[in-house]
Design an enzyme around this catalytic site. Sequence first.
Site, mmCIF file in Angstrom:
data_model
loop_
_atom_site.group_PDB
_atom_site.id
_atom_site.type_symbol
_atom_site.label_atom_id
_atom_site.label_comp_id
_atom_site.label_asym_id
_atom_site.label_seq_id
_atom_site.Cartn_x
_atom_site.Cartn_y
_atom_site.Cartn_z
ATOM 1 N N SER A 1 34.114 50.800 73.212
ATOM 2 C CA SER A 1 35.300 49.935 73.398
ATOM 3 C C SER A 1 35.121 48.874 72.967
ATOM 4 O O SER A 1 34.720 48.585 71.552
ATOM 5 C CB SER A 1 35.703 50.006 74.874
ATOM 6 O OG SER A 1 37.029 49.651 75.043
ATOM 7 N N ASP B 1 42.275 59.355 71.681
ATOM 8 C CA ASP B 1 41.990 57.994 72.515
ATOM 9 C C ASP B 1 43.204 57.205 72.794
ATOM 10 O O ASP B 1 43.971 56.767 71.693
ATOM 11 C CB ASP B 1 40.863 57.544 71.846
ATOM 12 C CG ASP B 1 40.218 56.237 72.566
ATOM 13 O OD1 ASP B 1 40.734 55.792 73.528
ATOM 14 O OD2 ASP B 1 38.956 56.062 72.215
ATOM 15 N N HIS C 1 38.099 58.146 75.916
ATOM 16 C CA HIS C 1 37.709 56.904 75.397
ATOM 17 C C HIS C 1 36.419 56.742 75.779
ATOM 18 O O HIS C 1 35.891 56.716 76.694
ATOM 19 C CB HIS C 1 38.492 55.817 76.238
ATOM 20 C CG HIS C 1 38.199 54.431 75.915
ATOM 21 N ND1 HIS C 1 38.160 53.999 74.636
ATOM 22 C CD2 HIS C 1 37.892 53.545 76.719
ATOM 23 C CE1 HIS C 1 37.785 52.853 74.423
ATOM 24 N NE2 HIS C 1 37.602 52.369 75.713
#
Length: 490
Positions: free
Chosen positions: A202, A424, A454
Amino acid sequence: MRTSRAAFAASLTALLALSLAPPVTAAPQSPQWTDCDADPATPLECATLRAPLDYRAPGGKTVELAISRLKAADPAKRHGVLLVNPGGPGGSGLDMPLGLAQTFPKDVLDRFDLIGFDPRFVGRSSPLSCGFTGTVFDALWPRLPGPGGFPAEAKAAKEVARQCQRAEGDRLPFASTRNAARDLDVVRAGLGEQRISFYGGSYGTYLGAVYGQLFPARVDRMVLDGAIDPAKVWHGMNRGWGPAAETAFADWVDWAAERDATYHFGATPAAVRAHYAELGRALDQRPAQYGQLKLDGNTLREVSRLVLYSDRSDPVLAGLVADLADGQLSDPAVRGFLDAVLATFPADNFVSVFLAVQCTDAAWDRDPARYAAETALDAKRYPFFGAAAAGIGPCAYWPHRPLEQTTKIRPARHGSLVVGATGDSATPYAGAVSMRRMLGANARLLTLADARMHGLYARYGNACVDNTVTKYLVSGSLPEADQRCANVPG
């Protein structure tokens, strides 16, 4: 942003001078390792290093950097260190090696010391505090507009910016990703390593990419899992949550309609949407309570968006909706999810750092009219979360302009493996494509098709993804070309 041409030119000159200056690194330190929790069953060692608060003044004030180490399982096979970061900005990574030791394959654990760390101002690294109270959902930005609509959100955003200035004004200008990346090189030097490998998820993908731009000769192997789009730091990235969340919600609505015999939300997508909307209105009238967490209609959507990060969690969202409709939260999976979120993201520190980094990395538009127009547009386009994603936030009123330009990611000399799932909803797949393109010929893109997830490696259970990443970490050899994996079990 309105400013005079002369002021703009002066600001640009100062920014260019700073951004073109060579990175400054503090003198190497020797970490003093101790047992993190005095429990022999958890062999994680901890230490503290110090880094300059302001790298332009390396002899001035400092910040602590809390780091951890889980040594390579097989010293004979040890290759080096693998720094790991869970994302955020604002996420703590100090305990991350212990979690990864349960999921990473033996071939990786044998070869690398896993190095966790709390980035500057996070957790145990000279934590930042704007003084937020309640749960993370009370303090979270971006957030859905309340009863007062856009004007009330703008007023609240301005007050949050002032609140952070009052509490942490002397440190806010130094919360940038570039400074966090320089801190990583302090850690590298302290570990006595010529080069480091890096696994980031991320926001951690951006931190890793920025490190590679500042210290290209110091990178060994780099995995960027769930990559953000560096060209959209940060308002554009946040605004992208509107369409991404809308797609994820539509996917769940279809899934729930197909299971009407189980959940009884409705046999058509339209019926499921109506059931969900009615539940939100009922919660606005009489919120549910779970510990400190008050679940009204907006909080329901905030929680739902997080659940939708994974298609494997669709039953959790169904359980949440069913429980709230029944007036009690009894589903163990739902309670476990809420407990994990509330325990993992302490409202004050997490949101303080999240805002400080986003507001410091990039210059934000200061014109509320722009945000009002985008909010109105995206609220219609993406009713599930568009108004929040496009809305105004504290960065529009942040007290400090960035000290440096936003980092441009250019073709890198080191290798990178960028990993992304096509569905995602937290870091949309287009970001992974953009990151790979920017990193150039020495990067590869590993795509998992037809999956809403994710962060993939050693988490989702796709053998194609896991084997490709493992091979790269173990051998250092990237795939010959970009690779696409099918979403099949195992």
